[in-house]
Design an enzyme around this catalytic site. Structure first.
Site, short mmCIF file in Angstrom:
data_model
loop_
_atom_site.label_atom_id
_atom_site.label_comp_id
_atom_site.label_asym_id
_atom_site.label_seq_id
_atom_site.Cartn_x
_atom_site.Cartn_y
_atom_site.Cartn_z
N ARG A 158 50.06 -72.25 -24.35
CA ARG A 158 49.30 -73.09 -25.30
C ARG A 158 49.34 -74.56 -24.93
O ARG A 158 48.66 -75.39 -25.54
CB ARG A 158 49.86 -72.93 -26.72
CG ARG A 158 49.82 -71.52 -27.26
CD ARG A 158 50.56 -71.44 -28.59
NE ARG A 158 49.80 -72.02 -29.67
CZ ARG A 158 49.15 -71.33 -30.60
NH1 ARG A 158 49.18 -70.01 -30.58
NH2 ARG A 158 48.48 -71.92 -31.55
N TYR A 161 46.39 -77.08 -24.36
CA TYR A 161 45.71 -77.61 -25.56
C TYR A 161 46.65 -78.56 -26.32
O TYR A 161 46.31 -79.72 -26.57
CB TYR A 161 45.30 -76.43 -26.44
CG TYR A 161 44.56 -76.79 -27.71
CD1 TYR A 161 43.21 -77.13 -27.69
CD2 TYR A 161 45.22 -76.78 -28.95
CE1 TYR A 161 42.53 -77.43 -28.87
CE2 TYR A 161 44.53 -77.08 -30.12
CZ TYR A 161 43.19 -77.40 -30.08
OH TYR A 161 42.52 -77.71 -31.25
N GLY A 164 47.54 -81.47 -24.20
CA GLY A 164 46.31 -82.22 -23.96
C GLY A 164 45.97 -83.09 -25.18
O GLY A 164 45.64 -84.27 -25.06
P1 NAD Z 1 34.55 -75.08 -31.33
O1 NAD Z 1 35.10 -74.40 -30.12
O2 NAD Z 1 33.67 -74.30 -32.24
O3 NAD Z 1 33.78 -76.41 -30.93
C1 NAD Z 1 34.12 -77.20 -29.82
C2 NAD Z 1 32.83 -77.70 -29.19
O4 NAD Z 1 33.15 -78.53 -28.06
C3 NAD Z 1 31.96 -76.56 -28.65
O5 NAD Z 1 30.63 -76.76 -29.04
C4 NAD Z 1 32.14 -76.64 -27.14
O6 NAD Z 1 31.05 -76.12 -26.44
C5 NAD Z 1 32.35 -78.13 -26.95
N1 NAD Z 1 33.09 -78.50 -25.73
C6 NAD Z 1 34.26 -78.00 -25.28
N2 NAD Z 1 34.64 -78.62 -24.16
C7 NAD Z 1 33.67 -79.55 -23.90
C8 NAD Z 1 33.47 -80.49 -22.86
N3 NAD Z 1 34.36 -80.63 -21.86
N4 NAD Z 1 32.37 -81.27 -22.90
C9 NAD Z 1 31.46 -81.14 -23.90
N5 NAD Z 1 31.59 -80.26 -24.91
C10 NAD Z 1 32.69 -79.47 -24.90
O7 NAD Z 1 35.80 -75.65 -32.12
P2 NAD Z 1 35.88 -76.31 -33.57
O8 NAD Z 1 36.67 -75.42 -34.43
O9 NAD Z 1 34.54 -76.75 -34.02
O10 NAD Z 1 36.78 -77.58 -33.24
C11 NAD Z 1 36.22 -78.87 -33.07
C12 NAD Z 1 37.34 -79.86 -32.76
O11 NAD Z 1 38.29 -79.86 -33.83
C13 NAD Z 1 38.11 -79.53 -31.48
O12 NAD Z 1 38.41 -80.71 -30.80
C14 NAD Z 1 39.38 -78.89 -31.99
O13 NAD Z 1 40.46 -79.12 -31.12
C15 NAD Z 1 39.59 -79.61 -33.32
N6 NAD Z 1 40.35 -78.79 -34.27
C16 NAD Z 1 39.77 -77.72 -34.91
C17 NAD Z 1 40.52 -76.95 -35.79
C18 NAD Z 1 39.93 -75.79 -36.55
O14 NAD Z 1 40.64 -75.16 -37.35
N7 NAD Z 1 38.67 -75.45 -36.40
C19 NAD Z 1 41.87 -77.26 -35.99
C20 NAD Z 1 42.42 -78.32 -35.30
C21 NAD Z 1 41.65 -79.10 -34.46
#
Ligand code: NAD
Length: 333
Positions: A158, A161, A164
């Protein structure tokens, strides 16, 4: 005026802004994009479609104030004209997806953040980073406040992530010291319509398994706990944080705590499914417990979650039912 009222009236009266939204085709990003466009802002969405999907943005594609650009934020990017805000939500968020290409995940967090921070510096834009409760790792404290420094494995599967995102926070606060306006949100487990059915997150997995009549897979004995925040509450928290003067990271999540077994039972009852429950081994470094201390968000943003789990689950189940029915209609055509 009380702080909470002041903030909500500021949010309603802000002038239209020109914003870059990275990761806008994903689960959270697409909900945020809709809200920003609805409020009258111009949204330039960039996404590499690694986990995001264009159908998530279907309601926005005809909006003149919305544009989509396929781009990986690990590559430098330039934007013509001014920018008021940058929202960095780009990064695969579910373990099977971010572990598929760990180096890309790490690069997205670090090089992607650097590219967006440079753009923010060039444009004088305010920039928000979607960080995560994963920066706390497998926590040794029952309620995680922003002051808790975490218990993270630097070399496990993990880490691409978790580490990172930790390194990205470091970059954001270095740029803040260089004069860039940064906001950092630590998001806890969020669920709702448009989660990807395949992404292995517990809510979407249980709902899809229950609706398909398949066994619900619990990793471990199901006594590990999670806190689940409904997506509309989360987006409200993001908007308030971006509009606020809050410095340092801010937790946004729902402190209500449920065991994974309790969640499975709720999903079974609410879907009317008679799927059995099966147990599988716990993945490595899976946290035993996660629960946000949201005092900072309450005090400084006037924010607290409003959607109870049963209500949010009902809306999520309705979404997946409709998506399943639509899939069947398309197969039949
Ligand atoms: P998701 O995977 O649905 O969305 C992430 C988006 O980023 C996707 O559309 C993907 O295609 C895009 N992406 C990934 N790498 C990329 C890159 N190098 N360049 C351009 N686009 C890229 O995830 P989510 O649940 O919508 O999460 C959104 C953000 O919130 C993320 O950064 C995630 O780490 C953070 N987050 C989400 C949660 C949760 O519970 N959903 C919890 C903690 C943090």
């Amino acid at each position: 005026m009380a702080r909470k009222e002041q903030l909500s009236s500021d949010l309603k009266t802000t002038r239209p802004r020109r914003v870059l939204l990275a990761g806008g085709a994903g689960f959270l990003g697409s909900h945020l994009a809709e809200r920003l466009v609805r409020e009258g802002h111009e949204v330039i969405c960039v996404d590499n479609l690694q986990t995001g999907r264009l159908p998530n943005l279907a309601p926005l594609m005809r909006e003149p104030r919305f544009s989509f650009h396929r781009h990986d934020i690990g590559q430098p990017l330039s934007v013509d004209g001014p920018l008021d805000e940058i929202w960095n939500l780009a990064c695969a968020a579910s373990p099977p997806q971010y572990q598929r290409d760990p180096l890309h995940t790490f690069r997205t967090c670090i090089q992607g953040s650097l590219n967006l921070l440079e753009l923010a510096r060039e444009k004088g834009a305010r920039i928000l980073q979607a960080s995560t409760s994963e920066v706390y790792g497998d926590p040794e404290v029952t309620l995680q406040a922003e002051s808790y420094r975490g218990s993270v494995n630097t070399w496990g599967p993990r880490a691409c992530y978790d580490e990172g995102k930790r390194a990205a926070e470091t970059l954001f606060f270095e740029y803040e010291r260089m004069g860039v306006e940064v906001r950092v949100v630590r998001i806890f487990n969020t669920y709702g319509p448009r989660m990807s059915p395949e992404d292995g997150r517990v809510v979407s997995s249980f709902v899809c398994q229950a609706l398909a009549g398949e066994p619900l897979t619990i990793h471990g004995d199901g006594s590990q706990t999670r806190s689940f925040c409904y997506v509309d509450d989360l987006v409200e928290g993001l908007a308030r944080l971006m509009a606020s003067d809050a410095k340092g990271p801010v937790n946004i999540g729902n402190p209500g705590e449920f065991t994974v077994r309790e969640l499975a039972d709720m999903v079974l009852e609410m879907t009317g499914s008679d799927s059995p429950v099966v147990h599988r081994p716990m993945p490595q470094d899976d946290p035993r417990q996660r629960r946000p201390d949201i005092s900072r968000a309450r005090d400084e943003l006037g924010w607290a979650p409003t959607v109870p789990l049963a209500e949010g689950l009902a809306r999520t189940i309705a979404h997946f039912r409709e998506a399943l029915a639509e899939g069947k209609r398309q197969e039949a055509r």
